[in-house]
Design a protein around this motif. Sequence first.
Motif, PDB file in Angstrom:
ATOM      1  N   THR C  75      88.085  57.167 179.966  1.00  0.00           N
ATOM      2  CA  THR C  75      88.447  57.812 181.222  1.00  0.00           C
ATOM      3  C   THR C  75      87.202  58.253 181.974  1.00  0.00           C
ATOM      4  OG1 THR C  75      90.511  58.582 180.273  1.00  0.00           O
ATOM      5  CG2 THR C  75      89.727  59.734 182.226  1.00  0.00           C
ATOM      6  N   THR C  79      86.305  56.408 185.361  1.00  0.00           N
ATOM      7  CA  THR C  79      86.482  57.224 186.566  1.00  0.00           C
ATOM      8  C   THR C  79      85.187  57.258 187.375  1.00  0.00           C
ATOM      9  OG1 THR C  79      88.110  58.561 185.407  1.00  0.00           O
ATOM     10  CG2 THR C  79      87.221  59.469 187.431  1.00  0.00           C
ATOM     11  N   HIS C 140      88.688  49.129 177.078  1.00  0.00           N
ATOM     12  CA  HIS C 140      89.504  50.117 177.797  1.00  0.00           C
ATOM     13  C   HIS C 140      88.871  50.483 179.134  1.00  0.00           C
ATOM     14  CE1 HIS C 140      92.325  51.732 174.444  1.00  0.00           C
ATOM     15  NE2 HIS C 140      92.175  50.428 174.376  1.00  0.00           N
ATOM     16  N   CYS C 144      90.642  49.943 182.867  1.00  0.00           N
ATOM     17  CA  CYS C 144      90.924  51.169 183.632  1.00  0.00           C
ATOM     18  C   CYS C 144      90.230  51.174 184.995  1.00  0.00           C
ATOM     19  CB  CYS C 144      90.491  52.409 182.850  1.00  0.00           C
ATOM     20  SG  CYS C 144      91.575  52.770 181.454  1.00  0.00           S
ATOM     21  N   ALA C 197      94.040  56.713 184.123  1.00  0.00           N
ATOM     22  CA  ALA C 197      93.184  55.972 183.196  1.00  0.00           C
ATOM     23  C   ALA C 197      93.420  56.455 181.771  1.00  0.00           C
ATOM     24  CB  ALA C 197      91.715  56.156 183.589  1.00  0.00           C
ATOM     25  N   LEU C 200      96.749  55.164 180.472  1.00  0.00           N
ATOM     26  CA  LEU C 200      96.690  53.721 180.183  1.00  0.00           C
ATOM     27  C   LEU C 200      95.955  53.463 178.869  1.00  0.00           C
ATOM     28  CD1 LEU C 200      95.804  52.197 183.671  1.00  0.00           C
ATOM     29  CD2 LEU C 200      97.951  51.945 182.430  1.00  0.00           C
ATOM     30  N   SER C 201      94.809  54.144 178.711  1.00  0.00           N
ATOM     31  CA  SER C 201      94.009  53.931 177.510  1.00  0.00           C
ATOM     32  C   SER C 201      94.749  54.446 176.278  1.00  0.00           C
ATOM     33  CB  SER C 201      92.667  54.646 177.656  1.00  0.00           C
ATOM     34  OG  SER C 201      92.048  54.793 176.401  1.00  0.00           O
ATOM     35  N   ASP C 204      97.576  52.123 175.040  1.00  0.00           N
ATOM     36  CA  ASP C 204      97.380  50.681 174.956  1.00  0.00           C
ATOM     37  C   ASP C 204      97.549  50.167 173.526  1.00  0.00           C
ATOM     38  OD1 ASP C 204      96.311  48.070 176.028  1.00  0.00           O
ATOM     39  OD2 ASP C 204      94.983  48.474 174.327  1.00  0.00           O
TER      40      ASP C 204
END
Lengths: 369, 291, 266
Positions: C75, C79, C140, C144, C197, C200-201, C204
């Motif tokens: 993340t 980001t 990842h 993202c 993010a 999602l990570s 997964d």
Amino acid sequence: MDLNGDLVLRDLRKEFGDFVAVDSINLTIAQGSFFALLGPSGCGKTTTLRMIAGLETPTSGQVLIGGTDITHTKPHQRPVNTVFQSYALFPHMDIFENVAFGLRRRGVGNVEKQVMDTLELVQLAHLARRKPGQLSGGQQQRIALARAIVNRPAVLLLDEPLGALDLKLRRQMQIELKRIQTEVGLTFVHVTHDQEEAMSMADTIAVMNHGVVEQLGGPLDLYERPVTHYVANFLGQSNTFEGTVASRDGEFARLATADGEFSVTSAQSSGTLAMGVRPEKLEIAETTGNTVPPTANQVRGTVTDAAFTGVSTQYVVRLRSGKEVTVFEQNLLFGRRAQVGDEVTLYWDARHSFALPASAAHAAAADGS
Amino acid sequence: MAEASAVGSRSRTPYLLLLPGMAWLAVFFVVPLVSLLMQSVQTPLPGGLPGQYEQTFRFANFVDVLSRTEFLGALGRSFLFALLATVAALLIAYPLAYAIALRAGRAKPLFLVLVVAPFFVSFVLRTIAWRQILGAEGPVVGALQALHLVPSNFSIYPSSLAVIAGLTYNFLPFMTLPIYASLDRMDTRLIEAAQDLYSSSWTAFRKVTLPISMPGVVAGTLLTFIPASGDYINAQLLGNATTTMVGNVVDSRFLVNSDYPTASVLSFTLMAIILAMVFVYVRRAGTEELV
Amino acid sequence: MSGWWSRNVLRIYAVLALGYLLLPVAYTLAFSFNQAGKSNLIWKGFTLSAWQGICDAPDVCAAVRNSLLVGMLATLIATVLGTMIAFALGRHQFRGRSTTNLLIFLPMATPEVVLGSSLLALFVNMGGGLLGFPAVLLAHVMFCISFVVVTVKARIASLDPRLEEAARDLYADERQTFMKVTLPLVMPGIAAAALLAFSLSFDDVIITNFNSGSNFTTFPKFIWTSSLRGIPPQANVIASLMFAVALAVVVVGQINAARRAKGLIA
Ligand SMILES: Nc1ncnc2c1ncn2[C@@H]1O[C@H](COP(=O)(O)OP(=O)(O)OP(=O)(O)O)[C@@H](O)[C@H]1O
Ligand SMILES: [Mg+2]
């Protein structure tokens, strides 16, 4: 940058692609004067202000303050502040911080007092800790004003700063603005749609249309001696007559029109010409009971409409040619009123009529005949 | 935006801003795709161990793999299941998004939170819950049996239907959110104006609301179809040997059989077909701006 | 059709649809209290034992720790990188814009199984040494970035350019304009992107499965691999806790956003 002196726009031009938004205008705005920019929507007023502020790069031409060329100076280095048409208050800061923003960036002292004084000036000191989203449109507008004024810039640009205010607040703010301007001696460039506002506040007015300045002058000058049809009808109303110069009579040209011959101040001794006269300058012989002075312009017609508006009565009179003219007559308690259908004689002092260039259509028609 | 260009033109700043992120994508997205393509044209190393391959650029691998019915079937099922799941999700999500955007009133934030809430429970656990719900002992079958609609040995799981239901469920929030976003941006006075002009609210919906929500529908269908077509979790947990999707094959060829060329051919084919479909779809729908 | 019915049919539908969405969540929660044997698929009776010994199931807490670690690092990196790209796209003119947009869009239009298998192809070609935590983290961040770019770019596009002009007009140079006006206004978009993010990570399975090698396990991979043998109820406990935490974060975020919209807090 510490600059003082006249603001000069030299051949200033802005094109957006093929579209010319501002067409090489030249203006000199005296230091400490109140200058109004008047014109219809889309005529290039905001674009002109943005070029002065440095937010838009001119296609060509220069902006000077006190003789220094600032055309390529960055906005934050110019002694110019803007009151944006859409306010553009920072939504994440409270009112106090919005107003303090410019002072803090310049690192001046005594921020607290200057901000509160300015908020007092716009009568919103009690809202200092609110967020812009919690203010009414009119309050936001006054904060936008305060945020610019607090910096005491050499030139203050105001893009319709009073548009969202009610009439009473508007008059009040107009007086405040004028007071601030004379007290602090700032140069104000004020964009407005409201011609009364422009005329009552400004020392000089520029009327813009399609990116060019049509006429520049004092309010009285612009009203009494407009030089184009556009200005004649944008500032107040005008009755216009098209014709051909038949002869001369001293300072006047005698203009032959479809409704008779009239005198108009003009140096022209032949060719086509148009003449305008303001509705309040026309008098109706039958209601005033006066005899028409021999030097006055006069014309006969039939009243087709009479509307009482309080201060005055507005008549529409149809002339022989079918042209309709508007007449404003002051309401006097004991005066007679003309009725719809009455035959009347209109007359006016020849010095009240002003010359305008003949419209293209008329000039062409006169040529062909 | 003239002011944006004034800040940024002729400067190195944008490139500096782009560099690290784009480099990351180049190395870990583009290069892997090239590796995948390279691997798809490898052949077993003569005399090597299983899982050892050499780079022979044998493009006939594509022909070999794609002429086998089991692989073609898996590819076909992937697109069929994903398509059916996308349609089902659209039918469920549109009225839901509409209700949240235009009818929920003050409950709107709560409803939105509940739409995304299932995301926070692990994807696999959610899918396993469906196995329980649709299984022989689950409430759905139980209810059907109590009504004597199905025989006593009936079960929905495992079946193609269960796989499609699982896909529909798992990607429903991806369908709902973009449609909601496009409807929420809409000025509700437009609907009133349209009802005023067209007088029937159905016509107003068709002529005004639907076109305005189209970008959301396009984004939602893509965000559902793309992951659904590559998914193998649902087929694994809710299906059986007859419901294999291409993802299952890629997964087992890669991780179990070490048959890298076959897996790569299938993976690459899946991506190529999806990209082709996406570009045609985006062109047809006339929305270049995605999500 | 009565007026009440036509007025409320959509609302009733919405409630039913939300019930459908939440049904598996309820199952997950309920089975965290099950007296599970080897598998946890059939209800055997109520117990709190899984809640009292969350880490009792072998490896489950290590997997959660791995997931949190990967999630937070991915993340953070995605980001930062994605926000930089979003600013380049939203605030600058440059050559190669359409290539950039395409490269942002493609990872979102590529199924996870392709992303996962192609990364595996790369890492295998490199000798396989990176498989495990490094490969998972690299992967990842990759998937993202695009979602961060799209989210932050939308926020930047919705900013009124007049606000930045006002700042420049009020003596703020480029850096100050960015720090005092642009960045604070884009911040909610960056926060939303980071949240996206992370989720999602954290959830997964597919890409992680391909690239985690045999010794590195995340929470979703733990559930996936144990689904063959039987998932311990501790996994349900952890999922339920995650659900509660995430819900709390989103609810607090929503309340803050609503209050910010009313202008009550910064
Ligand atoms: N960034 C731009 N790109 C293209 N055209 C523009 C741009 N900005 C302004 N224009 C055009 O330039 C013309 C002048 O715009 P401007 O904003 O200066 O008008 P205005 O006189 O301030 O009008 P109003 O009274 O409505 O505010 C308009 O026709 C407008 O459409
Ligand atoms: Mg304007």
